[in-house]
Design an enzyme around this catalytic site. Structure first.
Site, PDB file in Angstrom:
ATOM      1  CG  ASP A  64      -0.179  -0.205   2.541  1.00 52.39           C
ATOM      2  OD1 ASP A  64       1.054  -0.334   2.517  1.00 52.39           O
ATOM      3  OD2 ASP A  64      -0.830  -0.259   3.604  1.00 52.39           O
ATOM      4  CG  HIS A  65       3.554   2.370   2.898  1.00 51.60           C
ATOM      5  ND1 HIS A  65       2.608   1.561   3.469  1.00 51.60           N
ATOM      6  CD2 HIS A  65       3.915   3.249   3.871  1.00 51.60           C
ATOM      7  CE1 HIS A  65       2.404   1.938   4.721  1.00 51.60           C
ATOM      8  NE2 HIS A  65       3.190   2.972   4.988  1.00 51.60           N
ATOM      9  CG  ASP A 119       2.479   1.356   9.261  1.00 51.50           C
ATOM     10  OD1 ASP A 119       3.011   1.718   8.204  1.00 51.50           O
ATOM     11  OD2 ASP A 119       1.757   2.105   9.952  1.00 51.50           O
ATOM     12  NE  ARG A 379       3.410   9.377  12.266  1.00 49.54           N
ATOM     13  CZ  ARG A 379       3.826   8.124  12.308  1.00 49.54           C
ATOM     14  NH1 ARG A 379       4.385   7.585  11.238  1.00 49.54           N
ATOM     15  NH2 ARG A 379       3.730   7.426  13.408  1.00 49.54           N
ATOM     16  CB  SER A 535       7.749   5.898  10.830  1.00 43.15           C
ATOM     17  OG  SER A 535       8.260   4.700  10.334  1.00 43.15           O
ATOM     18  NE  ARG A 537       9.784   5.852   8.147  1.00 42.15           N
ATOM     19  CZ  ARG A 537       9.388   7.052   7.723  1.00 42.15           C
ATOM     20  NH1 ARG A 537      10.270   7.987   7.450  1.00 42.15           N
ATOM     21  NH2 ARG A 537       8.116   7.326   7.536  1.00 42.15           N
TER      22      ARG A 537
HETATM   23  C1  MIC Z   1       4.372   6.331   8.244  1.00 42.48           C
HETATM   24  O1  MIC Z   1       3.199   6.667   8.341  1.00 42.48           O
HETATM   25  O2  MIC Z   1       5.320   7.059   8.602  1.00 42.48           O
HETATM   26  C2  MIC Z   1       4.691   4.971   7.675  1.00 42.48           C
HETATM   27  C3  MIC Z   1       5.320   5.160   6.356  1.00 42.48           C
HETATM   28  O3  MIC Z   1       3.504   4.250   7.488  1.00 42.48           O
HETATM   29  C4  MIC Z   1       5.592   4.254   8.675  1.00 42.48           C
HETATM   30  C5  MIC Z   1       6.140   2.995   8.182  1.00 42.48           C
HETATM   31  C6  MIC Z   1       7.282   3.167   7.246  1.00 42.48           C
HETATM   32  O4  MIC Z   1       8.140   4.029   7.447  1.00 42.48           O
HETATM   33  O5  MIC Z   1       7.336   2.402   6.281  1.00 42.48           O
HETATM   34  C7  MIC Z   1       4.970   3.984  10.039  1.00 42.48           C
HETATM   35  O6  MIC Z   1       4.097   4.694  10.454  1.00 42.48           O
HETATM   36  O7  MIC Z   1       5.432   3.089  10.756  1.00 42.48           O
HETATM   37 FE1  SF4 Z   2       0.173   4.799   5.109  1.00 43.38          FE
HETATM   38 FE2  SF4 Z   2       1.569   5.477   7.294  1.00 43.38          FE
HETATM   39 FE3  SF4 Z   2       0.091   7.269   5.992  1.00 43.38          FE
HETATM   40 FE4  SF4 Z   2      -1.098   5.374   7.323  1.00 43.38          FE
HETATM   41  S1  SF4 Z   2       0.187   6.965   8.185  1.00 43.38           S
HETATM   42  S2  SF4 Z   2      -1.634   6.070   5.277  1.00 43.38           S
HETATM   43  S3  SF4 Z   2       0.255   3.649   7.013  1.00 43.38           S
HETATM   44  S4  SF4 Z   2       1.896   6.219   5.208  1.00 43.38           S
END
Ligand code: MIC
Ligand code: SF4
Length: 643
Positions: A64-65, A119, A379, A535, A537
């Site tokens: 999905d990313h 995630d 965010r 995140s 990550r």
């Molecule tokens: C995000 O919202 O920052 C992400 C991208 O979903 C991350 C995961 C990632 O960095 O791949 C998260 O929230 O953990």
């Molecule tokens: Fe995707 Fe992270 Fe954004 Fe949620 S917050 S939509 S999981 S990138």
């Protein structure tokens, strides 16, 4: 003594440990999820463990990313994920099927179960009464292999809801209100339980919005009771058999109780560049808006988008505004299409994007230079949108649409038309976008396909007893993982290629960091409070490790990032006296001796060769964490037979 909902689920899943807040507990994990941006690394790690088939009740890999395919990289990663999943007993949600948290809530979430996801917003599952946690890929790999998930037993906070939301005031505003009260660090070390008579006025998707954004509070997780509303949602998804009731005991004890009267809330907005920078929408009334984005795992449910469609029906968005709508799942998009709501959205001039994270993670739709972007996301960290000087505000779908129509920030409660939308009795269930794994007897025939973008991941060295290293970077408070390891369309395709990714580490703060850290050989980072928020990550730990970072000394850490640092073999320690933060500068050479003894005692002595001073750093780790650190990370520890 009575138990909270979370304490009941923890007790049911306790593998070892003592449930006193602050002690380490090991939990059995029923379900895991991964997404593609963190999943490649998680499955590479799972493969090194040599376990043929996952041992959970359900494991699923979502894509999905990284759905923009501007070259071979993302397509290769999707193919890797699909084949590695099939081989090892993992379900696979195809690109376009939806955002992991939205699809999981619809199709797999079960009250009373535990869920671990790579995630940070895996906490969305709390909306359906699951105890769900975000974690680094390595922890998820271990859970897929049947290993326990270790957390520090959290404190319990309760938010007591009374009253009912007024029209055009939403679950998103409840989340923003709690961020206003607690700030981005106010939930650290706590599980937030939602209760009180106001709970039953909120649907499961609305509860999901709230537990999703509990992550922005730094909370370990958030959870709602499982009640008749949960049952109705599961029944509408054709899964009533998954329902179990869940409530806290009347005499359950909470460390803090926060009262929110839903009927008194007004629409709220988080200003750049932090989700807790919250004010009332009405206070920014009239400010010009360039872009509006509706979607993300926070606000892309059918309920959200039916409301959006109802507000747009028969109207056209302001010519100066670009509006994007990303439905959370194929189920949402199909149902919008079936009932005609999609046509209302399209007729308004909105651009309908794929069912994916999209603009939330900078995968397209970046704002114009200095542009004001109103987003229904969770965010708004600096640079996350892909435009460094973009001004991102977080709002509800209602505020987003009201503003897209007028071209300036607009309080939706000032609109005259009533907004009446009801949830359907049944959802349209079509799981054809979710592929089952190969049967165990056929798994041996599945070839795992790897593209050239998949590079071996770095393994760190065991921790020596005396470490001498240079302070290669000093940063302030609330550094996010988006600062440490930025995302976005240009960088995300390299999530399985740490050497390439390393060129972008700390790019937002200091573009020279990668070269400096590499040249130093051994490095130390100095951070302020809440270092590593955001995140899950693990790249924000693996990449610094690859660049030679051995230790981070901060005033405090975000939970998931601290765990990822330990898993990567980097020492996360805190200043015993926060005033010492001021005394150490970038470029100083620090020496830490007798590390093994210091770890045992919970305190290290740090000598600064440049000032001649010595200061103390706290390092209260569990015996398992100490062993992981001394081994040089979780993979080394596991290879040595650690559990
Ligand atoms: C995000 O919202 O920052 C992400 C991208 O979903 C991350 C995961 C990632 O960095 O791949 C998260 O929230 O953990
Ligand atoms: Fe995707 Fe992270 Fe954004 Fe949620 S917050 S939509 S999981 S990138």
């Amino acid at each position: 003594m009575g138990k909270t909902i979370a304490q009941k689920i923890i007790a049911d899943h306790l593998v070892s440990g003592d449930m006193t807040p602050g002690s380490e507990v090991a939990l059995r994990i029923d379900q895991t999820l991964t997404q593609d941006a963190t999943g490649t690394m998680a499955y590479l790690e799972f493969e090194t463990m040599g376990i043929p088939r996952v041992k959970t009740e359900l494991s699923i890999a979502y894509v999905d990313h990284n759905t923009l395919q501007c070259g071979f990289e993302n397509s290769d990663d999707h193919r890797y994920l699909q084949t590695v999943a099939a081989k090892h007993g993992v379900w696979f949600s195809r690109p376009g099927n939806g955002i992991c948290h939205q699809v999981h809530l619809e199709r797999f979430g079960k009250p009373g179960k535990t869920l671990l996801g790579s995630d940070s917003h895996t906490t969305t599952g709390g909306g359906i009464g699951m105890l769900s946690f975000g974690a680094g890929g390595m922890d998820v790999a271990v859970a897929m292999g049947g290993g326990a998930y270790y957390i520090t037993m959290p404190k319990m906070f309760k938010v007591n809801l009374t009253g009912k939301l007024r029209p055009y005031v939403t679950a998103k505003d409840v989340s923003l209100e709690l961020l206003r009260i607690l700030s981005v660090k106010g939930g650290v070390g706590a599980i937030i339980e939602w209760g009180g008579p106001g709970v039953e006025t909120l649907s499961v998707p609305e509860r999901g919005t709230i537990t999703n954004m509990g992550t922005e509070l730094g909370a370990t997780t958030s959870i709602f009771p499982s009640d008749h509303v949960t049952r109705a949602f599961l029944a509408a998804q054709g899964r009533v058999e998954d329902y179990v009731p869940l409530a806290s005991d009347p005499d359950a004890r909470y460390d803090r109780i926060i009262d929110i009267d839903l009927s008194t809330l007004n629409p709220l907005i988080a200003c750049p560049h932090s989700p807790d920078n919250v004010v009332e929408v009405s206070s920014l009334k009239g400010q010009k808006v360039d872009q509006v984005c509706v979607g993300s795992c926070t606000n892309s449910s059918l309920l959200d988008l039916l409301k959006v469609a109802a507000m747009l029906k028969g109207k056209t968005i302001a010519p100066s505004v670009s509006l994007s709508i990303s439905p959370g799942s194929r189920q949402v998009l199909t149902m919008l299409s079936d009932c005609g709501a999609l046509s209302d959205i399209l007729a308004s001039g909105a651009r309908v994007l794929e069912c994916a994270c999209g603009p939330c993670i900078g995968m397209g739709f970046s704002p114009n230079s200095g542009g004001v972007s109103l987003r229904t996301f969770n965010r708004n960290f600096l640079g996350r949108s892909g435009t460094k000087d973009g001004q991102v505000y977080l709002v509800s779908p209602e505020t987003a649409v009201a503003s897209a129509l007028t071209g300036c920030i607009t309080d939706p409660t000032t609109l005259e038309a009533p907004l009446a939308v009801t949830m359907p009795e049944t959802f349209r269930v079509d799981d054809s976008g979710i592929l089952p794994p190969a049967e165990p007897e056929n798994a041996g025939n599945v070839a795992v396909l790897r593209g050239p973008n998949i590079k071996p991941f770095p393994v760190s060295k065991p921790l020596e007893d005396c470490l001498s290293a240079q302070v290669v970077l000093k940063v302030g408070d609330n550094i996010t993982t988006d600062h440490i390891m930025p995302a976005g369309a240009k960088i995300l395709p390299y999530r399985s290629n740490i050497p390439h990714l390393s060129k972008f580490c700390f790019q937002v703060c200091d573009p020279d960091f990668p070269a400096r850290a590499k040249a130093a050989g051994n490095g130390i980072i100095l951070g302020g409070s809440n270092y590593g928020q955001g995140s899950s990550r693990e790249h924000a730990a693996l990449v610094p490790m690859y660049l030679g970072v051995r230790m981070v000394i901060a005033k405090s850490f975000a939970r998931i990032h601290a765990a990822n640092l330990i898993n990567a073999g980097i020492l996360p320690v805190t200043f015993a006296d926060p005033a010492d933060y001021e005394k150490v500068s970038q470029g100083h050479q620090l020496t830490i001796s007798h590390i093994a003894d210091g770890l045992e005692a919970g305190s290290l002595s740090v000598q600064d060769a440049d000032t001649g001073d010595t200061f103390r750093a706290n390092c209260q780790f569990s015996p398992r964490q100490r062993a992981i650190l001394l081994a040089g990370g979780l993979l080394n520890y596991t290879k040595e037979g650690g559990q």
